[in-house]
Enzyme design. Sequence first.
Site, PDB file in Angstrom:
ATOM      1  N   ARG A   1      -8.506  -0.721   4.574  1.00 34.93           N
ATOM      2  CA  ARG A   1      -7.648   0.314   3.984  1.00 34.93           C
ATOM      3  C   ARG A   1      -6.274  -0.261   3.643  1.00 34.93           C
ATOM      4  O   ARG A   1      -5.575   0.281   2.792  1.00 34.93           O
ATOM      5  CB  ARG A   1      -7.450   1.476   4.975  1.00 34.93           C
ATOM      6  CG  ARG A   1      -8.647   2.361   5.153  1.00 34.93           C
ATOM      7  CD  ARG A   1      -8.271   3.563   5.994  1.00 34.93           C
ATOM      8  NE  ARG A   1      -6.917   3.975   5.660  1.00 34.93           N
ATOM      9  CZ  ARG A   1      -5.973   4.309   6.543  1.00 34.93           C
ATOM     10  NH1 ARG A   1      -6.234   4.337   7.811  1.00 34.93           N
ATOM     11  NH2 ARG A   1      -4.779   4.649   6.139  1.00 34.93           N
TER      12      ARG A   1
ATOM     13  N   ARG B   1       0.404  14.508  13.140  1.00 39.46           N
ATOM     14  CA  ARG B   1       0.886  14.326  11.766  1.00 39.46           C
ATOM     15  C   ARG B   1       0.884  15.627  10.953  1.00 39.46           C
ATOM     16  O   ARG B   1       0.111  15.795  10.007  1.00 39.46           O
ATOM     17  CB  ARG B   1       0.091  13.234  11.060  1.00 39.46           C
ATOM     18  CG  ARG B   1       0.267  11.902  11.742  1.00 39.46           C
ATOM     19  CD  ARG B   1      -0.409  10.786  11.030  1.00 39.46           C
ATOM     20  NE  ARG B   1       0.396  10.191   9.983  1.00 39.46           N
ATOM     21  CZ  ARG B   1       0.071   9.064   9.373  1.00 39.46           C
ATOM     22  NH1 ARG B   1      -1.015   8.424   9.688  1.00 39.46           N
ATOM     23  NH2 ARG B   1       0.843   8.579   8.420  1.00 39.46           N
TER      24      ARG B   1
ATOM     25  N   LYS C   1       0.829  -1.208   0.000  1.00 39.31           N
ATOM     26  CA  LYS C   1       0.000   0.000   0.000  1.00 39.31           C
ATOM     27  C   LYS C   1       0.867   1.265   0.000  1.00 39.31           C
ATOM     28  O   LYS C   1       0.639   2.192  -0.765  1.00 39.31           O
ATOM     29  CB  LYS C   1      -0.914   0.002   1.237  1.00 39.31           C
ATOM     30  CG  LYS C   1      -1.597   1.323   1.487  1.00 39.31           C
ATOM     31  CD  LYS C   1      -2.438   1.312   2.740  1.00 39.31           C
ATOM     32  CE  LYS C   1      -1.712   1.671   4.004  1.00 39.31           C
ATOM     33  NZ  LYS C   1      -1.412   3.085   4.208  1.00 39.31           N
ATOM     34  N   ASN C   2       1.875   1.269   0.879  1.00 36.36           N
ATOM     35  CA  ASN C   2       2.663   2.496   1.036  1.00 36.36           C
ATOM     36  C   ASN C   2       3.606   2.762  -0.134  1.00 36.36           C
ATOM     37  O   ASN C   2       4.146   3.858  -0.247  1.00 36.36           O
ATOM     38  CB  ASN C   2       3.457   2.464   2.348  1.00 36.36           C
ATOM     39  CG  ASN C   2       2.552   2.665   3.546  1.00 36.36           C
ATOM     40  OD1 ASN C   2       1.354   2.947   3.391  1.00 36.36           O
ATOM     41  ND2 ASN C   2       3.098   2.518   4.741  1.00 36.36           N
TER      42      ASN C   2
ATOM     43  N   CYS D   1      -5.017  12.769  13.039  1.00 32.61           N
ATOM     44  CA  CYS D   1      -5.615  11.446  12.941  1.00 32.61           C
ATOM     45  C   CYS D   1      -5.335  10.740  14.249  1.00 32.61           C
ATOM     46  O   CYS D   1      -4.624  11.256  15.098  1.00 32.61           O
ATOM     47  CB  CYS D   1      -5.092  10.680  11.740  1.00 32.61           C
ATOM     48  SG  CYS D   1      -3.464  10.028  11.954  1.00 32.61           S
TER      49      CYS D   1
ATOM     50  N   ASP E   1       4.934   0.773  11.920  1.00 36.62           N
ATOM     51  CA  ASP E   1       3.757   0.087  11.381  1.00 36.62           C
ATOM     52  C   ASP E   1       3.665  -1.377  11.838  1.00 36.62           C
ATOM     53  O   ASP E   1       2.673  -2.044  11.550  1.00 36.62           O
ATOM     54  CB  ASP E   1       3.753   0.148   9.840  1.00 36.62           C
ATOM     55  CG  ASP E   1       3.330   1.518   9.336  1.00 36.62           C
ATOM     56  OD1 ASP E   1       2.930   2.367  10.151  1.00 36.62           O
ATOM     57  OD2 ASP E   1       3.406   1.747   8.101  1.00 36.62           O
TER      58      ASP E   1
HETATM   59  C1  UD1 Z   1       4.365   6.925   6.133  1.00 43.38           C
HETATM   60  C2  UD1 Z   1       3.514   5.690   6.013  1.00 43.38           C
HETATM   61  C3  UD1 Z   1       3.012   5.231   7.382  1.00 43.38           C
HETATM   62  C4  UD1 Z   1       4.191   5.048   8.333  1.00 43.38           C
HETATM   63  C5  UD1 Z   1       5.050   6.302   8.351  1.00 43.38           C
HETATM   64  C6  UD1 Z   1       6.328   6.121   9.171  1.00 43.38           C
HETATM   65  C7  UD1 Z   1       2.534   5.967   3.817  1.00 43.38           C
HETATM   66  C8  UD1 Z   1       1.317   6.207   3.012  1.00 43.38           C
HETATM   67  N1  UD1 Z   1       2.378   5.989   5.139  1.00 43.38           N
HETATM   68  O1  UD1 Z   1       3.530   7.959   6.656  1.00 43.38           O
HETATM   69  O2  UD1 Z   1       2.327   3.988   7.210  1.00 43.38           O
HETATM   70  O3  UD1 Z   1       3.713   4.802   9.636  1.00 43.38           O
HETATM   71  O4  UD1 Z   1       5.446   6.658   7.024  1.00 43.38           O
HETATM   72  O5  UD1 Z   1       7.070   5.065   8.683  1.00 43.38           O
HETATM   73  O6  UD1 Z   1       3.599   5.695   3.290  1.00 43.38           O
HETATM   74  N2  UD1 Z   1       6.282  14.766  10.318  1.00 43.38           N
HETATM   75  C9  UD1 Z   1       6.402  16.113  10.616  1.00 43.38           C
HETATM   76  N3  UD1 Z   1       6.168  17.006   9.605  1.00 43.38           N
HETATM   77  C10 UD1 Z   1       5.854  16.603   8.342  1.00 43.38           C
HETATM   78  C11 UD1 Z   1       5.745  15.229   8.051  1.00 43.38           C
HETATM   79  C12 UD1 Z   1       5.962  14.321   9.073  1.00 43.38           C
HETATM   80  O7  UD1 Z   1       6.691  16.495  11.745  1.00 43.38           O
HETATM   81  O8  UD1 Z   1       5.675  17.478   7.466  1.00 43.38           O
HETATM   82  C13 UD1 Z   1       6.503  13.780  11.402  1.00 43.38           C
HETATM   83  C14 UD1 Z   1       5.287  12.874  11.664  1.00 43.38           C
HETATM   84  O9  UD1 Z   1       4.359  13.488  12.521  1.00 43.38           O
HETATM   85  C15 UD1 Z   1       5.950  11.662  12.275  1.00 43.38           C
HETATM   86  C16 UD1 Z   1       7.285  11.572  11.514  1.00 43.38           C
HETATM   87  O10 UD1 Z   1       7.514  12.876  10.974  1.00 43.38           O
HETATM   88  O11 UD1 Z   1       6.209  11.900  13.639  1.00 43.38           O
HETATM   89  C17 UD1 Z   1       7.328  10.551  10.403  1.00 43.38           C
HETATM   90  O12 UD1 Z   1       6.212  10.755   9.560  1.00 43.38           O
HETATM   91  P1  UD1 Z   1       6.276  10.419   8.000  1.00 43.38           P
HETATM   92  O13 UD1 Z   1       7.483   9.588   7.721  1.00 43.38           O
HETATM   93  O14 UD1 Z   1       6.089  11.666   7.230  1.00 43.38           O
HETATM   94  O15 UD1 Z   1       4.983   9.528   7.841  1.00 43.38           O
HETATM   95  P2  UD1 Z   1       4.002   9.478   6.596  1.00 43.38           P
HETATM   96  O16 UD1 Z   1       4.766   9.705   5.341  1.00 43.38           O
HETATM   97  O17 UD1 Z   1       2.793  10.300   6.878  1.00 43.38           O
END
Ligand code: UD1
Length: 419
Positions: A398, A121, A22-23, A116, A306
Amino acid sequence: MDSLKIIGGNPIKGQIKISGAKNAALPLMACGLLFNKGTLTLSSMPNLADTKFMCLLLKSLGIKADIKNNVAYFKGEPTEYIAQYDIVRKMRASILVLGPLLTRLGVAKVSLPGGCSIGTRPVDLHINALEKMGAKIELANGYIEARAPKKGLIGSEIYFPKISVGATENTIMAASLARGRTKIINAAKEPEIIDLAKCLISMGAKISGAGTDEITIDGVEELSGCDHRVIPDRIEAGSFAIAASITGGELELIECDPMHLLSLSKLLINAGVNWENTGKTIKISSDGNIKPISVETSEYPGFPTDLQAQFMTLMTIAKGNSKIVENIFENRFMHVPELTRMGAKISLEGGIANVVGVNNLNGARLMATDLRASISLVIAALKAKGESIISRIYHLDRGYENIEKKLINCGANIQRFKE
Ligand code: UD1
């Protein structure tokens, strides 16, 4: 609303074919906005609620998009620049269209995904990277409104103060069509990032360093469609491996990539599980006697957040105490109260869960809260004594393709019904 009834106690035995990730699929689908020649064909596309949402989102942006028999097709050019709240609110990964829309059309308006259940996030890292490339960005009325300079985004050096999978992906996609060279420093190294880069390279992009913490992208004038196969889902494979371990089962996971699961395999082997890799197959067997193992989540190649909920479920029946530290999302312990209702002994102190192993869990009525919490409850119910009913399983749909079919084929007593 669909619920699951599970009667626990049966060992998970047999063979499961792992679906596409999915990711990996979601950012690959966002590449459907980036090209103007040919068709982008993505095979091994998992049939999930999230991939259907992404397909709808791309359609709403003017792309001809379709998914049939686990193959997704994308064609045409974006004609709309607004990703509407109604779709974005259902799936946070919708933020992945921001970079592609902006680099392609020079303008993008994407609804803010909001919080969420697993944490706040934020999307500041996505926004800061695009600003560094010359975009003017405003947040107004719940939307991110972004405008590129007249001649398009400008390649730049981008340092991420925190590692983010999504922000790395958005930046790679935006930079692929920007003017000049972009360097991402402190990039995410997940296999899904490598898969995205591979697909973009087949589309004509110039990217090097994906899978390391420094990625270089030289912008090109245009991209074309290509045929690409989505990598296997390491989180789905890891979830089933844990289900076999906790139930004292014997499972063969086929069409997966064992190299993506090295952190989990080390933990499970230390916990007393037999784990054997042969090419694209993993064989797991367990007598159900689990040793306690402490772990903390971290970015790839560390132990994935995850799989934290699933691993904690395994530790609830370990012969001793363990400590599980969540370092990525601040509130990813929604499964804890539900596991406690099944007889697990877990106490929380900030981002740390202290688990005291018990002999067995008891079936209960349970509520699924987020995707990975939901699968951890399924795993707990497969092990537990008696019957469990898990409601709100739309979260599971999902991220897990044909979940009950795959488990029933391996001896699980599991049934979907409408409440
Ligand atoms: C992706 C995965 C999710 C997984 C996560 C971490 C997808 C669709 N989802 O989510 O399943 O749990 O990686 O491996 O691929 N953060 C910030 N600012 C930002 C973006 C992120 O502070 O602009 C923080 C987040 O709150 C979190 C950390 O960075 O604490 C990591 O998040 P991120 O790697 O961005 O997760 P996703 O890409 O949303």
